[in-house]
Scaffold this active site. Structure first.
Site, PDB file in Angstrom:
ATOM      1  N   HIS A  73     -19.228  46.327  31.496  1.00  0.00           N
ATOM      2  CA  HIS A  73     -18.856  47.303  30.470  1.00  0.00           C
ATOM      3  C   HIS A  73     -19.313  46.948  29.072  1.00  0.00           C
ATOM      4  CE1 HIS A  73     -16.023  49.718  32.940  1.00  0.00           C
ATOM      5  NE2 HIS A  73     -15.882  48.583  33.587  1.00  0.00           N
TER       6      HIS A  73
ATOM      7  N   LYS B 270     -11.220  55.576  18.030  1.00  0.00           N
ATOM      8  CA  LYS B 270     -11.610  54.584  19.021  1.00  0.00           C
ATOM      9  C   LYS B 270     -11.194  53.234  18.460  1.00  0.00           C
ATOM     10  CE  LYS B 270     -15.962  56.059  18.657  1.00  0.00           C
ATOM     11  NZ  LYS B 270     -16.499  56.230  19.977  1.00  0.00           N
ATOM     12  N   ARG B 271     -11.309  52.175  19.265  1.00  0.00           N
ATOM     13  CA  ARG B 271     -11.005  50.847  18.742  1.00  0.00           C
ATOM     14  C   ARG B 271     -11.817  50.589  17.466  1.00  0.00           C
ATOM     15  NH1 ARG B 271      -7.392  47.097  21.349  1.00  0.00           N
ATOM     16  NH2 ARG B 271      -8.746  45.566  20.381  1.00  0.00           N
TER      17      ARG B 271
ATOM     18  N   LYS C 199     -18.951  49.885  16.086  1.00  0.00           N
ATOM     19  CA  LYS C 199     -18.630  51.316  16.174  1.00  0.00           C
ATOM     20  C   LYS C 199     -18.758  51.998  14.805  1.00  0.00           C
ATOM     21  CE  LYS C 199     -15.445  50.521  20.089  1.00  0.00           C
ATOM     22  NZ  LYS C 199     -15.827  51.356  21.245  1.00  0.00           N
TER      23      LYS C 199
ATOM     24  N   THR D 251     -16.281  57.055  26.301  1.00  0.00           N
ATOM     25  CA  THR D 251     -15.669  58.100  27.124  1.00  0.00           C
ATOM     26  C   THR D 251     -14.954  59.088  26.204  1.00  0.00           C
ATOM     27  OG1 THR D 251     -13.871  56.535  27.465  1.00  0.00           O
ATOM     28  CG2 THR D 251     -15.381  56.861  29.297  1.00  0.00           C
TER      29      THR D 251
ATOM     30  N   LYS E 239     -14.498  63.328  26.105  1.00  0.00           N
ATOM     31  CA  LYS E 239     -13.249  64.072  25.919  1.00  0.00           C
ATOM     32  C   LYS E 239     -13.387  65.084  24.785  1.00  0.00           C
ATOM     33  CE  LYS E 239     -11.064  59.909  27.510  1.00  0.00           C
ATOM     34  NZ  LYS E 239     -10.536  58.611  27.090  1.00  0.00           N
TER      35      LYS E 239
HETATM   36  C1  4GP Z   1     -15.693  49.783  27.038  1.00  0.00           C
HETATM   37  C2  4GP Z   1     -17.029  50.076  26.377  1.00  0.00           C
HETATM   38  O1  4GP Z   1     -17.026  49.560  25.063  1.00  0.00           O
HETATM   39  C3  4GP Z   1     -17.237  51.579  26.353  1.00  0.00           C
HETATM   40  O2  4GP Z   1     -18.500  51.877  25.850  1.00  0.00           O
HETATM   41  C4  4GP Z   1     -17.115  52.134  27.767  1.00  0.00           C
HETATM   42  O3  4GP Z   1     -17.137  53.537  27.753  1.00  0.00           O
HETATM   43  C5  4GP Z   1     -15.805  51.691  28.403  1.00  0.00           C
HETATM   44  O4  4GP Z   1     -15.699  50.284  28.373  1.00  0.00           O
HETATM   45  C6  4GP Z   1     -15.683  52.123  29.843  1.00  0.00           C
HETATM   46  O5  4GP Z   1     -16.805  51.750  30.561  1.00  0.00           O
HETATM   47  N1  4GP Z   1     -15.409  48.380  27.062  1.00  0.00           N
HETATM   48  C7  4GP Z   1     -14.160  47.916  26.910  1.00  0.00           C
HETATM   49  C8  4GP Z   1     -13.978  46.442  26.995  1.00  0.00           C
HETATM   50  O6  4GP Z   1     -13.195  48.653  26.761  1.00  0.00           O
HETATM   51  O7  4GP Z   1     -12.823  45.997  26.898  1.00  0.00           O
HETATM   52  O8  4GP Z   1     -14.998  45.752  27.181  1.00  0.00           O
END
Ligand code: 4GP
Length: 830
Positions: A374, A565-566, A571, A673, A677
């Site tokens: 991820h 988002k975080r 970002k 994601t 949405k």
């Molecule tokens: C996230 C990614 O940053 C995001 O781009 C992706 O859509 C999501 O995973 C699901 O695949 N990564 C995390 C993490 O949340 O904790 O690494």
């Protein structure tokens, strides 16, 4: 004993009606019964939480028949079970989603109204289980929804954290973290299974011995043992008749009390083991932390992986006599590297506990496991210092050495003499301090490796896992993420759901490709005004909430420009800040300037130890204060930081957005994601060619997407050519003015020190190329402003975004996992 398959008993129609009845009076009776018998409350004393609990139990009852049926399928050897191993499941509030998926939202509303209760209030009463940080955990939740909807037998395995992701408050513009006590008022959705428990060893040493057949075997002598107890939550599919299982492990002491210690007066030691054991599932680790409490985190990972694999072994042995066929019973997906210790643990279970030969065990392990990556961010790739690893998992380290030895021997055979290659591929990082590289462990132990968007998978192959890709290209595949239209449209946006369904029926809920059926209505006047009306109503609702939570009054007629988002530098929330300051300055220079009125909405949590991210939150708030209160701005710009962004709040925010900000530095966001949405709810996207933005743009059409910025290839070229942010700072007047104002204290009551770390970073390093992308971003935003003024065209674009979002349903993603990776099939229809 009554067999499970015999439930429900046809002879017992009254109970059948009670358990499954969707009729209003059956629900009413069930709610009242739970209020009395479960909550032990007379009507006159019932609190809102009592009503919520009673309703929740009544809804859970209605999931039980399907659930028990699904549990009985676990014994059916013909059916492969998908086992989704994830340290995070960000499920969001259960009640609303279950009402949607069971199709009883309206009967529940009616039943409650007759009892003088408002369903919406009870929905707000639920405290969401925040057992995840963000994207990765929410993806796991969307996937469970799709698995159940597609009737695929599945178990989500994870940790029942006592405290989930912290609650965020904003104090004086800064983030303040509050413990998330989500279990405080009870959790009606889970069922504790005190009989399903496993012991998990920690620490100690290993011993070799010769077994009765004369084979040398290994025994692990731990210095601690903890116990995992199963807590089960049903996950109902959308009107599919299948309810899957989320099984979360709580850690407990094997013996909660050491009587010997107590008897000699050592009261602290008497409860010490209990404290240690319970600490393991105590709290979710925030990601993006620069330094984490590593020992405990590795302990957590091993704890839930070991319980889950032991559980799968038990279930498999209910089906078959031998573990030879384990891979036919379970397809295990590793959600990032957090569960990757599964590679060594499954080997340990097979070799040490079930006396398998190494090769046979290895074949089963690889056939069972698959790994999803991820993130490409180097700082997020897990690696454990060897001494720490050895002190917690001594046996696993031996197993990893052996896996590595055999793997590197194979590599050397094919690539003779290439020691560099072997060193790069090794599971053990030997450059300086030695580490176990978990992504390498996961890759070596899996039969499939996937990224989460097309671009991400390509970059994975070119960078982080390049060497693996070169030696084993056949292992790699892409599965672009998806989101469930049930939670993210039907539940969150009932207005749009109704409007769409009136036009094209409700088939799109399970087959969102049918949304294409909206295209003929794109230019239809009546449809357009109805569409605008829904958006406007959603914006008014959000405006009310914003007022209540922040005191800021915003105008629903303005463009709602949203970045949630975080908080992370990649970002680029601070790029958005530069845009707002630029607009502010344009107004200051010319109070009559023609600026499209906008409401900027930010939301997201920063890791508690990530200073720069927290400073960005402070900057948003400080800048907002100045802009919001400046009479020259005359309400044309409003800045809001919406506190505590989580699933519940997301459900209000996405449907109310006009513009979705997806502005990460190209190559950094694996997929995203949130972007899906927003689009699904009719927001237009301004974004870089990053993650799934690329595919969203392909689907909705370039003319319905606001693209700007460097591509991933340009980013990497620019960096390797020696990027100097000062060049951009020198050339771009508006940019320089904005940065100088931040540095000069305009947004910090004259304090030039406060934002200095941010400014210095931007001017001297700018790792995420804000300065290089600034002008393209501003120009693109000017196009957005112009487009928003053409209401008709904007609405057409919005409709087309929704109509073309079919690909981004998590159902599509799960179908791909099922066919390309898991070889899992749906249950036949009853
Ligand atoms: C996230 C990614 O940053 C995001 O781009 C992706 O859509 C999501 O995973 C699901 O695949 N990564 C995390 C993490 O949340 O904790 O690494």
């Amino acid at each position: 004993q009554k067999s499970v398959a015999a439930v429900p008993s046809p002879a017992d129609e009254g109970r059948e009606e009670f358990r499954r009845g969707s009729a209003v009076d059956a629900l009413t009776r069930a709610i009242l019964d739970h209020l009395y018998f479960t909550q032990a409350r007379p009507l006159t004393l019932a609190t809102r939480n009592d009503w919520y609990m009673a309703l929740a139990y009544a809804v859970r009852d209605r999931m039980l028949d399907d659930w028990l049926k699904s549990l009985s399928h676990l014994r059916n050897r013909e059916l492969k079970i998908v086992s989704y191993l994830s340290a995070e499941f960000l499920m969001g509030p259960h009640l609303g989603n279950n009402l949607v998926n069971l199709g009883i939202m309206e009967p529940a509303r009616e039943a409650l109204a007759a009892l003088g209760q408002d369903l919406d209030e009870l929905l707000r009463q639920e405290e969401e289980p925040g057992l995840g940080n963000g994207g990765l955990g929410r993806l796991a939740a969307c996937y469970l929804d799709s698995l159940a909807t597609l009737r695929v037998p599945a178990i989500g395995y994870g940790i029942r954290y006592e405290f989930g992701i912290f609650d965020q408050e904003i104090r004086d513009g800064w983030q303040a973290e509050k413990t998330d006590k989500w279990l405080r008022l009870g959790n009606p959705w889970e069922i504790c299974r005190p009989e399903i428990t496993y012991e998990v060893k920690v620490g100690g040493h290993t011993e070799r011995f010769t077994d009765e057949k004369g084979c040398v075997r290994v025994r692990w002598v731990p210095n601690k043992v903890v116990k995992g107890v199963a807590y089960d939550t049903p996950v109902a599919g959308y009107r599919s008749g299948v309810t899957d299982l989320l099984r979360l492990w709580k850690s407990e002491a094997v013996e909660s009390f050491d009587f010997q210690a107590f008897n000699v007066g050592d009261y602290y030691r008497a409860v010490e083991a209990k404290i240690f054991s319970e600490t393991i599932s105590k709290v979710l680790y925030p990601n993006d932390e620069p330094e984490i409490g590593k020992a405990l985190r590795l302990g957590q990972q091993y704890f839930f992986v070991s319980c889950s694999l032991q559980d799968m072994v038990r279930i498999h042995l209910l089906r078959e006599n031998s573990l030879d066929t384990f891979a036919a019973s379970f397809a295990v997906q590793l959600n990032d590297t957090h569960p990757s210790i599964a590679v060594a643990e499954l080997m340990r279970l097979l070799v040490d506990e079930h006396q398998f030969e190494w090769d046979a065990a290895w074949q089963i392990t690889r056939a069972t496991l698959a790994y999803t990556n991820h993130t490409l961010l180097p700082e997020a790739l897990e690696k454990w210092p060897l001494p720490l690893f050895a002190s917690i998992l001594p046996r696993h380290l031996e197993i990893i050495y052996e896996i590595n030895r055999r793997f590197l021997d194979e590599v050397r055979l094919v690539h003779q003499g290439d020691d560099q290659l072997a060193a790069r591929l090794s599971i053990i990082d030997e450059n300086g301090e030695r580490y176990v590289r978990m992504a390498h462990l996961a890759s070596v132990g899996s039969h499939a490796i996937n990224g989460v968007a097309a671009l991400h998978t390509e970059l994975l192959k070119q960078t982080v896992l390049k060497d693996f890709y070169e030696i084993h290209p056949e292992l790699f595949r892409n599965v672009t993420n998806g989101v469930t239209p049930r939670r993210w449209m039907v539940l969150s946006n009932p207005g749009l759901t109704r409007l769409i369904t009136e036009r094209i029926g409700d088939g799109w809920v399970t087959n969102p490709d049918e949304l294409r059926g909206l295209e003929p209505f794109v230019a239809d006047q009546t449809f357009q005004s109805a569409w605008q009306k829904v958006k406007r109503e959603n914006k008014s609702v959000l405006a009310g909430v914003i007022k209540a939570r922040t005191g800021i009054v915003v105008d629903p007629a303005s463009l709602f420009d949203v970045l949630v988002k975080r908080i992370h530098e990649y970002k680029r929330q601070h790029l958005k800040v530069l845009h707002i300051i630029t607009l502010y300055n344009r107004i200051k220079h010319d109070p009559q300037a023609d600026v499209t009125p906008r409401t900027f909405i930010f939301g997201g949590k920063a890791a508690p130890g990530y200073f720069m991210a927290k400073l960005i939150i402070k900057l948003v708030n400080s800048m907002g204060e100045v802009v919001n209160s400046d009479p020259d701005v005359a309400d044309r710009l409003k800045v809001v930081f919406f506190p505590d962004f989580n699933v519940t709040n997301g459900q209000m925010v996405y449907p109310a957005a006009d513009l979705s900000e997806q502005i990460s530095t190209a190559g950094k966001e694996a997929s995203g994601t949130g972007n899906m949405k927003f689009s699904l709810n009719g927001a237009l996207t301004i974004g870089t060619l990053d993650g799934a933005n690329v595919e969203i743009r392909e689907e909705v059409g370039a003319e319905n997407f606001f693209l700007f910025g460097l591509t991933a290839a340009e980013v990497s070229d620019l960096k390797s050519g020696g990027y100097d942010p000062r060049k951009w700072y020198g050339e771009k007047t508006e940019l320089r003015e904005a940065i100088d104002q931040i540095a000069g204290g305009l947004f910090s009551h004259g304090d030039r020190g406060l934002f200095q770390p941010l400014v210095e970073h931007l001017l001297n390093r700018d790792d995420y190329l804000l300065l290089a992308d600034y002008q393209a971003y501003i120009d693109c935003q000017d196009r957005v402003s112009a487009a928003f003024r053409d209401r008709k065209r904007w609405t057409e674009m919005s409709i087309l975004n929704v109509a073309r979002m079919g690909k981004f349903s998590s159902d599509r993603a799960i179908r791909e996992y099922c066919s390309d990776i898991w070889q899992a099939s749906p249950l036949p229809q009853d």
